[in-house]
Scaffold this active site. Structure first.
Site, PDB file in Angstrom:
ATOM      1  N   GLU A  32      32.685 153.478  44.311  1.00 30.45           N
ATOM      2  CA  GLU A  32      33.436 153.618  42.865  1.00 30.45           C
ATOM      3  C   GLU A  32      33.481 154.265  42.477  1.00 30.45           C
ATOM      4  O   GLU A  32      34.027 154.067  40.849  1.00 30.45           O
ATOM      5  CB  GLU A  32      32.240 151.887  42.259  1.00 30.45           C
ATOM      6  N   TYR A 137      40.182 140.926  49.998  1.00 28.12           N
ATOM      7  CA  TYR A 137      39.739 139.713  49.616  1.00 28.12           C
ATOM      8  C   TYR A 137      40.671 138.462  50.059  1.00 28.12           C
ATOM      9  O   TYR A 137      40.638 137.604  50.044  1.00 28.12           O
ATOM     10  CB  TYR A 137      39.135 139.600  48.922  1.00 28.12           C
TER      11      TYR A 137
END
Length: 164
Positions: A32, A137
């Site tokens: 990230e 997702y």
């Protein structure tokens, strides 16, 4: 639990897994681009996962070579639903192990835990630039709540407000 023909299992973390969880957190932070923000220590995680008052729980995904990913979560509460919920703080699968259904298996296990505990929902956040995760997702049926903004008090702002 087998995943896409691979021998992958999902299990609850144990106190012996604390060094592994720290390693996985650092792997996530690197992915990230947030490694500079990691302050997690084994001592803090041991206390918060397994101490007198646990604040969170973790799942470990393993294959025949060892750990390949994890999910860390905790309980929340929805006043509108009048039900508990689960907040997925982190989910991470090592980059060379992705595409095998491990992330989906971790989320499915978390969903099973939520249903068993009578939770009304599972929520998490995703970085806006993380298009691969966002697509993943959405493929699972997750809704992105674009009309909500995360607010955070930390550092000096937190201690200043607490002192008033």
């Amino acid at each position: 639990m087998p995943v896409n023909g691979d021998d992958v299992t999902i299990r609850a973390a144990t106190p012996d897994d604390v060094p592994l969880v720290v390693e996985l957190i650092k792997g996530l932070a690197d992915y990230e681009r947030l490694s500079h923000e990691v302050m997690a220590t084994e001592a803090a995680l041991r206390e918060h996962l397994f101490g007198q008052r646990p604040y969170c729980e973790a799942l470990i995904a393993e294959d025949s070579d060892g750990a390949v990913g994890f999910a860390l979560f905790f309980h929340t509460y929805s006043t509108f639903l009048a039900l508990p919920g689960l907040h997925l703080e982190d989910i991470f699968v090592y980059p060379d192990r992705r595409g095998r259904g491990i992330g989906k298996a971790l989320l499915a296990c978390l969903a099973q835990i939520a249903v068993e505990r009578g939770c009304g929902r599972v929520e998490w956040t995703v970085l806006n630039w993380n298009e691969p995760s966002i697509g993943f997702y959405k493929s699972l049926g997750a809704r992105l709540l674009d009309d909500w903004t995360i607010c955070r008090l930390d550092g000096e702002a937190l201690t200043s407000l607490a002192g008033q």
